[in-house]
Design a protein around this motif. Structure first.
Motif, PDB file in Angstrom:
ATOM      1  N   ALA A   1       1.715 -39.795 -14.772  1.00 23.31           N
ATOM      2  CA  ALA A   1       2.288 -40.815 -15.654  1.00 23.31           C
ATOM      3  C   ALA A   1       2.749 -40.189 -16.977  1.00 23.31           C
ATOM      4  O   ALA A   1       3.850 -40.476 -17.460  1.00 23.31           O
ATOM      5  N   THR A   2       1.927 -39.309 -17.555  1.00 22.52           N
ATOM      6  CA  THR A   2       2.316 -38.679 -18.835  1.00 22.52           C
ATOM      7  C   THR A   2       3.545 -37.778 -18.645  1.00 22.52           C
ATOM      8  O   THR A   2       4.408 -37.708 -19.514  1.00 22.52           O
ATOM      9  N   MET A   3       3.624 -37.127 -17.469  1.00 25.21           N
ATOM     10  CA  MET A   3       4.791 -36.267 -17.205  1.00 25.21           C
ATOM     11  C   MET A   3       6.063 -37.103 -17.122  1.00 25.21           C
ATOM     12  O   MET A   3       7.114 -36.715 -17.636  1.00 25.21           O
ATOM     13  N   HIS A   4       5.947 -38.264 -16.485  1.00 26.97           N
ATOM     14  CA  HIS A   4       7.107 -39.153 -16.376  1.00 26.97           C
ATOM     15  C   HIS A   4       7.592 -39.565 -17.768  1.00 26.97           C
ATOM     16  O   HIS A   4       8.794 -39.522 -18.054  1.00 26.97           O
ATOM     17  N   TYR A   5       6.643 -39.916 -18.646  1.00 25.32           N
ATOM     18  CA  TYR A   5       7.037 -40.348 -19.991  1.00 25.32           C
ATOM     19  C   TYR A   5       7.492 -39.179 -20.862  1.00 25.32           C
ATOM     20  O   TYR A   5       8.259 -39.378 -21.803  1.00 25.32           O
ATOM     21  N   ALA A   6       7.015 -37.968 -20.530  1.00 23.73           N
ATOM     22  CA  ALA A   6       7.529 -36.788 -21.243  1.00 23.73           C
ATOM     23  C   ALA A   6       9.032 -36.653 -21.004  1.00 23.73           C
ATOM     24  O   ALA A   6       9.818 -36.507 -21.953  1.00 23.73           O
ATOM     25  N   LEU A   7       9.424 -36.765 -19.734  1.00 22.94           N
ATOM     26  CA  LEU A   7      10.854 -36.648 -19.409  1.00 22.94           C
ATOM     27  C   LEU A   7      11.657 -37.800 -20.018  1.00 22.94           C
ATOM     28  O   LEU A   7      12.758 -37.586 -20.533  1.00 22.94           O
ATOM     29  N   GLU A   8      11.093 -39.006 -19.975  1.00 20.09           N
ATOM     30  CA  GLU A   8      11.783 -40.162 -20.568  1.00 20.09           C
ATOM     31  C   GLU A   8      12.010 -39.948 -22.067  1.00 20.09           C
ATOM     32  O   GLU A   8      13.075 -40.260 -22.595  1.00 20.09           O
ATOM     33  N   ASN A   9      10.997 -39.411 -22.747  1.00 25.24           N
ATOM     34  CA  ASN A   9      11.138 -39.149 -24.189  1.00 25.24           C
ATOM     35  C   ASN A   9      12.187 -38.085 -24.457  1.00 25.24           C
ATOM     36  O   ASN A   9      12.919 -38.167 -25.442  1.00 25.24           O
ATOM     37  N   TRP A  10      12.239 -37.081 -23.589  1.00 24.97           N
ATOM     38  CA  TRP A  10      13.281 -36.059 -23.765  1.00 24.97           C
ATOM     39  C   TRP A  10      14.671 -36.683 -23.624  1.00 24.97           C
ATOM     40  O   TRP A  10      15.580 -36.402 -24.411  1.00 24.97           O
ATOM     41  N   LYS A  11      14.828 -37.529 -22.619  1.00 23.36           N
ATOM     42  CA  LYS A  11      16.132 -38.176 -22.391  1.00 23.36           C
ATOM     43  C   LYS A  11      16.548 -39.005 -23.600  1.00 23.36           C
ATOM     44  O   LYS A  11      17.735 -39.154 -23.874  1.00 23.36           O
ATOM     45  N   HIS A  12      15.553 -39.585 -24.302  1.00 22.63           N
ATOM     46  CA  HIS A  12      15.856 -40.422 -25.463  1.00 22.63           C
ATOM     47  C   HIS A  12      15.833 -39.642 -26.781  1.00 22.63           C
ATOM     48  O   HIS A  12      15.911 -40.233 -27.851  1.00 22.63           O
ATOM     49  N   GLY A  13      15.677 -38.313 -26.681  1.00 23.03           N
ATOM     50  CA  GLY A  13      15.775 -37.479 -27.872  1.00 23.03           C
ATOM     51  C   GLY A  13      14.529 -37.414 -28.735  1.00 23.03           C
ATOM     52  O   GLY A  13      14.591 -36.932 -29.870  1.00 23.03           O
ATOM     53  N   ASN A  14      13.388 -37.870 -28.203  1.00 22.58           N
ATOM     54  CA  ASN A  14      12.133 -37.812 -28.988  1.00 22.58           C
ATOM     55  C   ASN A  14      11.364 -36.536 -28.639  1.00 22.58           C
ATOM     56  O   ASN A  14      10.504 -36.539 -27.757  1.00 22.58           O
ATOM     57  N   PHE A  15      11.702 -35.444 -29.330  1.00 22.57           N
ATOM     58  CA  PHE A  15      11.113 -34.162 -28.961  1.00 22.57           C
ATOM     59  C   PHE A  15       9.612 -34.134 -29.177  1.00 22.57           C
ATOM     60  O   PHE A  15       8.862 -33.607 -28.337  1.00 22.57           O
ATOM     61  N   MET A  16       9.149 -34.677 -30.300  1.00 21.47           N
ATOM     62  CA  MET A  16       7.709 -34.605 -30.595  1.00 21.47           C
ATOM     63  C   MET A  16       6.892 -35.373 -29.548  1.00 21.47           C
ATOM     64  O   MET A  16       5.862 -34.891 -29.067  1.00 21.47           O
ATOM     65  N   LYS A  17       7.375 -36.576 -29.199  1.00 17.98           N
ATOM     66  CA  LYS A  17       6.667 -37.362 -28.174  1.00 17.98           C
ATOM     67  C   LYS A  17       6.698 -36.634 -26.831  1.00 17.98           C
ATOM     68  O   LYS A  17       5.718 -36.633 -26.089  1.00 17.98           O
ATOM     69  N   PHE A  18       7.855 -36.032 -26.542  1.00 20.94           N
ATOM     70  CA  PHE A  18       7.976 -35.249 -25.308  1.00 20.94           C
ATOM     71  C   PHE A  18       6.932 -34.136 -25.290  1.00 20.94           C
ATOM     72  O   PHE A  18       6.211 -33.956 -24.296  1.00 20.94           O
ATOM     73  N   ALA A  19       6.860 -33.396 -26.405  1.00 27.19           N
ATOM     74  CA  ALA A  19       5.936 -32.252 -26.465  1.00 27.19           C
ATOM     75  C   ALA A  19       4.488 -32.717 -26.291  1.00 27.19           C
ATOM     76  O   ALA A  19       3.724 -32.108 -25.536  1.00 27.19           O
ATOM     77  N   TRP A  20       4.117 -33.808 -26.956  1.00 27.13           N
ATOM     78  CA  TRP A  20       2.734 -34.293 -26.838  1.00 27.13           C
ATOM     79  C   TRP A  20       2.429 -34.762 -25.428  1.00 27.13           C
ATOM     80  O   TRP A  20       1.350 -34.507 -24.882  1.00 27.13           O
TER      81      TRP A  20
END
Lengths: 70, 207
Positions: B85-104
């Motif tokens: 689940a966290t991996m899925h949201y990591a990719l979603e955050n990257w797609k939306h340009g949220n690098f910090m959220k992606f990294a976390w």
């Protein structure tokens, strides 16, 4: 409270959280086009099913076998 | 650098590289999906061999071997599924340009993956030293259990290394908001590892 009870509680709580997150992500991505998104939907569905299975195991509904006689 | 490139949307001066990326992306995706299918065939052959052997014997688990600890395995499964689940949201955050959220989210995924491996190590230790179940000396049960879960554990280990490389690459500016096939492939691989565990958890602990 012994360790097994704690394990059951963690499995149930974690199972609920992961199942909700997986099915919500599936719902949000339902209409996203693209080959990889079709695969993601299938994977998320199976992930949600897995979380439900872990939840049921935590509740003792699945995998609750009687102790074997010595 | 990564934050800058992700906010710029990947429109750099390398126009021909962008064009090459667009042209080859579908091919690379198909290649990666074929790799996952081949891995699926590998696991399937072992799983069906295990199920066949299990149903050809008398009683399961064999005499002298206790049932596996379902509660602990359920917790470990939730850890691995949570990482999906966290991996899925990591990719979603990257797609939306949220690098910090992606990294976390990616760091959470790696930590949960390591947690699953530690849990598996703890279970192996208990089985080998407490229950005296081993790969080589416990017949079909030991051989099939350690082979399948060990193979899966190796995949998780490779996945953790892969995700760590992706984290370093994304921090180094390798991917942009429009060019992130490596992250897509990493997410697909991690989901695949999760889904295989759904099957293994069901057949080893719940049947």
């Amino acid at each position: 409270m012994n360790l097994v009870t704690i394990e059951h509680i963690v499995a149930v709580a974690g199972g609920i959280v992961v199942a909700v997150v997986a099915f919500y992500a599936l719902y949000k991505d339902w209409k996203t086009p693209g080959v990889e998104n079709n695969v993601f939907r299938l994977m998320l569905l199976l992930l949600g099913v897995g979380a439900v299975i872990a939840l049921l195991a935590g509740l003792g509904i699945l995998g609750n076998f009687p102790a074997k006689a010595a | 650098m990564a934050v800058a490139s992700i906010t710029q949307g990947g429109h750099d001066s390398h126009g021909e590289i962008d064009q090459l990326y667009i042209e080859t992306r579908e091919l690379r995706l198909q290649g990666f999906l074929l790799f996952l299918v081949s891995d699926c065939v590998l696991f399937s052959s072992f799983i069906f061999a295990y199920l066949y052997l299990r149903n050809s014997g008398q009683g399961w688990p064999p005499a002298g071997i206790n049932r596996l600890d379902v509660a602990f395995a359920a917790v470990n499964s939730v850890v691995l599924f949570g990482s999906g689940a966290t991996m899925h949201y990591a990719l979603e955050n990257w797609k939306h340009g949220n690098f910090m959220k992606f990294a976390w989210m990616l760091i959470f995924t790696i930590v949960l993956g390591v947690g699953f491996l530690c849990g598996q190590g703890y279970e192996y230790t208990n089985l080998i030293f407490h229950d005296h179940v081993s790969w080589w000396g416990s017949g079909i049960f030991g051989a099939s259990f350690f082979t399948l879960t060990g193979m899966h554990g190796f995949h998780v280990f490779v996945g953790v290394c892969y995700l760590t490389v992706l984290l370093l690459q994304s921090a180094g500016g390798v991917y942009t908001k429009d060019k992130y096939f490596g992250l897509t492939a990493g997410t697909l691989y991690w989901h695949f590892v999760d889904v295989i565990w759904v099957v293994l958890f069901s057949i080893f602990y719940l049947l």
